[in-house]
Scaffold this motif. Structure first.
Motif, PDB file in Angstrom:
ATOM      1  N   ARG A   9      -0.373   7.042   6.424  1.00 41.78           N
ATOM      2  CA  ARG A   9      -0.987   6.241   5.350  1.00 41.78           C
ATOM      3  C   ARG A   9      -0.726   4.756   5.556  1.00 41.78           C
ATOM      4  O   ARG A   9      -1.614   3.920   5.333  1.00 41.78           O
ATOM      5  CB  ARG A   9      -0.476   6.667   3.971  1.00 41.78           C
ATOM      6  N   SER A  11      -0.331   3.292   8.394  1.00 41.70           N
ATOM      7  CA  SER A  11      -1.216   2.903   9.492  1.00 41.70           C
ATOM      8  C   SER A  11      -2.652   2.715   8.993  1.00 41.70           C
ATOM      9  O   SER A  11      -3.333   1.751   9.351  1.00 41.70           O
ATOM     10  CB  SER A  11      -1.159   3.963  10.590  1.00 41.70           C
ATOM     11  N   GLU A  12      -3.111   3.627   8.142  1.00 44.27           N
ATOM     12  CA  GLU A  12      -4.455   3.542   7.570  1.00 44.27           C
ATOM     13  C   GLU A  12      -4.601   2.266   6.724  1.00 44.27           C
ATOM     14  O   GLU A  12      -5.577   1.518   6.860  1.00 44.27           O
ATOM     15  CB  GLU A  12      -4.716   4.770   6.700  1.00 44.27           C
ATOM     16  N   ARG A  14      -2.748  -0.458   6.831  1.00 41.01           N
ATOM     17  CA  ARG A  14      -2.649  -1.620   7.721  1.00 41.01           C
ATOM     18  C   ARG A  14      -4.008  -1.902   8.373  1.00 41.01           C
ATOM     19  O   ARG A  14      -4.446  -3.054   8.435  1.00 41.01           O
ATOM     20  CB  ARG A  14      -1.580  -1.364   8.786  1.00 41.01           C
ATOM     21  N   SER A  15      -4.670  -0.861   8.849  1.00 45.89           N
ATOM     22  CA  SER A  15      -5.980  -1.035   9.491  1.00 45.89           C
ATOM     23  C   SER A  15      -7.003  -1.607   8.511  1.00 45.89           C
ATOM     24  O   SER A  15      -7.792  -2.495   8.876  1.00 45.89           O
ATOM     25  CB  SER A  15      -6.485   0.300  10.039  1.00 45.89           C
ATOM     26  N   LEU A  16      -6.996  -1.110   7.274  1.00 42.99           N
ATOM     27  CA  LEU A  16      -7.929  -1.620   6.267  1.00 42.99           C
ATOM     28  C   LEU A  16      -7.650  -3.094   5.957  1.00 42.99           C
ATOM     29  O   LEU A  16      -8.588  -3.896   5.844  1.00 42.99           O
ATOM     30  CB  LEU A  16      -7.829  -0.795   4.978  1.00 42.99           C
ATOM     31  N   MET A  18      -6.160  -5.358   7.894  1.00 44.45           N
ATOM     32  CA  MET A  18      -6.476  -6.217   9.037  1.00 44.45           C
ATOM     33  C   MET A  18      -7.992  -6.354   9.240  1.00 44.45           C
ATOM     34  O   MET A  18      -8.465  -7.395   9.667  1.00 44.45           O
ATOM     35  CB  MET A  18      -5.811  -5.676  10.309  1.00 44.45           C
ATOM     36  N   ALA A  19      -8.742  -5.302   8.904  1.00 38.46           N
ATOM     37  CA  ALA A  19     -10.200  -5.335   9.072  1.00 38.46           C
ATOM     38  C   ALA A  19     -10.895  -6.082   7.940  1.00 38.46           C
ATOM     39  O   ALA A  19     -12.025  -6.541   8.096  1.00 38.46           O
ATOM     40  CB  ALA A  19     -10.744  -3.913   9.168  1.00 38.46           C
ATOM     41  N   GLU A  26       0.141 -10.307  10.064  1.00 43.49           N
ATOM     42  CA  GLU A  26       1.176  -9.370   9.633  1.00 43.49           C
ATOM     43  C   GLU A  26       2.520  -9.836  10.157  1.00 43.49           C
ATOM     44  O   GLU A  26       2.656 -10.169  11.337  1.00 43.49           O
ATOM     45  CB  GLU A  26       0.894  -7.963  10.153  1.00 43.49           C
ATOM     46  N   ALA A  97     -11.613   3.135   0.367  1.00 37.77           N
ATOM     47  CA  ALA A  97     -11.494   2.099   1.406  1.00 37.77           C
ATOM     48  C   ALA A  97     -12.311   0.860   1.055  1.00 37.77           C
ATOM     49  O   ALA A  97     -11.839  -0.264   1.239  1.00 37.77           O
ATOM     50  CB  ALA A  97     -11.913   2.655   2.763  1.00 37.77           C
ATOM     51  N   THR A 101     -10.570  -2.768   0.461  1.00 37.47           N
ATOM     52  CA  THR A 101     -10.855  -3.966   1.256  1.00 37.47           C
ATOM     53  C   THR A 101     -11.442  -5.061   0.376  1.00 37.47           C
ATOM     54  O   THR A 101     -11.218  -6.241   0.632  1.00 37.47           O
ATOM     55  CB  THR A 101     -11.784  -3.665   2.461  1.00 37.47           C
TER      56      THR A 101
END
Length: 113
Positions: A9, A11-12, A14-16, A18-19, A26, A97, A101
């Motif tokens: 979670r 990681s998920e 973090r990806s959201l 950063m995108a 970070e 998501a 975002t």
């Protein structure tokens, strides 16, 4: 219960983050003996949010969350705080998501005001 779901979670999330906004940085802050890994912080023109891992949840705390529109009502923690708002994500919880975002983008916009 294993750490696996929490790491996945984080990681998920973090990806959201950063995108959501180009240029988000970070950093890891607040390392201490009880939390040697520290706390991931995300900034762009000021602090946007932090991501903390607990035994039963991950917590995404928005530094200026009280100033953000939350039409999808993602905020479910620190609702009485004067400035911050947080989202607690527990095992099995879904996270919208697009709405998430949107909060990141709104937080950056508030930082730029």
């Amino acid at each position: 219960m294993s750490n696996d779901w929490r790491a996945a979670r984080v990681s998920e999330v973090r990806s959201l983050i950063m995108a959501a906004e180009p240029g988000i940085i970070e950093e890891v802050k607040w390392r201490k003996p009880s939390n040697p890994d520290g706390v991931p912080t995300f900034s762009l023109d000021g602090l946007v949010c932090t991501v903390e891992t607990y035994k039963d949840k991950i917590k995404v705390t928005f530094a200026k969350g009280a100033s953000l529109p939350d039409p999808a009502t993602l905020f479910n923690a620190s609702l009485d705080a004067g400035t911050r708002r947080a989202i607690d994500v527990k095992e099995g919880d879904s996270l919208d998501a697009d709405a998430f975002t949107g909060l990141i983008s709104a937080a950056v916009a508030v930082n730029r005001e």
